[in-house]
Write a protein that holds these residues in place. Sequence first.
Motif, mmCIF file in Angstrom:
data_model
loop_
_atom_site.group_PDB
_atom_site.id
_atom_site.type_symbol
_atom_site.label_atom_id
_atom_site.label_comp_id
_atom_site.label_asym_id
_atom_site.label_seq_id
_atom_site.Cartn_x
_atom_site.Cartn_y
_atom_site.Cartn_z
ATOM 1 N N VAL A 75 -6.089 3.237 0.869
ATOM 2 C CA VAL A 75 -6.043 4.349 -0.050
ATOM 3 C C VAL A 75 -4.887 4.398 -0.948
ATOM 4 O O VAL A 75 -3.698 3.737 -0.512
ATOM 5 C CB VAL A 75 -6.130 5.877 0.704
ATOM 6 N N ASN A 76 -4.763 4.842 -2.124
ATOM 7 C CA ASN A 76 -3.627 4.667 -2.996
ATOM 8 C C ASN A 76 -2.695 5.667 -2.659
ATOM 9 O O ASN A 76 -3.009 6.746 -1.918
ATOM 10 C CB ASN A 76 -3.923 4.491 -4.377
ATOM 11 N N LEU A 77 -1.440 5.595 -3.363
ATOM 12 C CA LEU A 77 -0.370 6.494 -3.199
ATOM 13 C C LEU A 77 -0.855 7.973 -3.834
ATOM 14 O O LEU A 77 -0.427 9.037 -3.151
ATOM 15 C CB LEU A 77 0.676 6.101 -3.804
ATOM 16 N N VAL A 81 -0.678 11.765 -1.856
ATOM 17 C CA VAL A 81 0.129 12.923 -2.368
ATOM 18 C C VAL A 81 -0.662 13.990 -2.500
ATOM 19 O O VAL A 81 -0.287 15.199 -2.112
ATOM 20 C CB VAL A 81 0.771 12.387 -3.532
ATOM 21 N N ALA A 82 -1.960 13.662 -3.063
ATOM 22 C CA ALA A 82 -3.078 14.577 -2.926
ATOM 23 C C ALA A 82 -3.177 15.349 -1.477
ATOM 24 O O ALA A 82 -3.604 16.508 -1.483
ATOM 25 C CB ALA A 82 -4.296 14.128 -3.565
ATOM 26 N N PHE A 115 3.313 0.777 1.698
ATOM 27 C CA PHE A 115 2.220 0.739 0.600
ATOM 28 C C PHE A 115 2.509 -0.757 0.047
ATOM 29 O O PHE A 115 3.654 -1.182 -0.317
ATOM 30 C CB PHE A 115 2.138 1.722 -0.626
ATOM 31 N N ARG A 116 1.405 -1.567 0.077
ATOM 32 C CA ARG A 116 1.437 -2.941 -0.587
ATOM 33 C C ARG A 116 0.490 -2.968 -1.672
ATOM 34 O O ARG A 116 -0.591 -2.733 -1.405
ATOM 35 C CB ARG A 116 1.213 -3.984 0.411
ATOM 36 N N GLY A 117 1.185 -3.355 -2.997
ATOM 37 C CA GLY A 117 0.125 -3.337 -4.167
ATOM 38 C C GLY A 117 -0.404 -2.099 -4.462
ATOM 39 O O GLY A 117 -1.443 -2.028 -5.175
ATOM 40 N N ALA A 121 -1.072 0.233 3.359
ATOM 41 C CA ALA A 121 -1.117 -1.191 4.363
ATOM 42 C C ALA A 121 -1.223 -0.638 5.911
ATOM 43 O O ALA A 121 -1.830 -1.204 6.807
ATOM 44 C CB ALA A 121 -0.060 -2.158 3.956
ATOM 45 N N GLN A 122 0.036 0.170 6.166
ATOM 46 C CA GLN A 122 0.188 0.730 7.631
ATOM 47 C C GLN A 122 0.983 2.181 7.443
ATOM 48 O O GLN A 122 1.505 2.296 6.572
ATOM 49 C CB GLN A 122 0.668 -0.460 8.198
#
Length: 145
Positions: A75-77, A81-82, A115-117, A121-122
């Motif tokens: 999942v993205n940042l 945050v949401a 977060f990677r990219g 990530a973990q």
Amino acid sequence: MNLRNLFIPVGIAVLVFAAYRSYAWQGVLAVGGGLFMWAMLHFTRLMNVMRKAADRPIGHVGSAVMLNAKLRKGVNLMHVVAMTRSLGEPLSADGEEPERYRWTDGTQSHVTCEFRGGKLAQWALVRPVQEGDVPGPGAGMPADS
């Protein structure tokens, strides 16, 4: 390389070309209007997430344990945050890869996300040991993600 970075622009170009071949400039305008609405939906979601996060302290979450249970790899940042309705406390320098953020709750338990990219990530949940508690097996160990 992420295929999404290639397929989305190529798909948009094919869609615009097909619209022009079928309906000339009216088709291009219709596709352009649809793409504009798609972009505005994403922008509106981003602004709503940021508005909600602006009302909470940086790095605060209601329950670190619940956040740990809801997290998924990839999942993205913005999604995290949401979920937390709070910006994470940055632990890494600006522009450094991987990006690391921490969210802490009222019991001083915290979740540290890496977060990677731009994708999760973990992560690791750390719960403080209370006086009189005997830590069980795996206490304070990173979550298996």
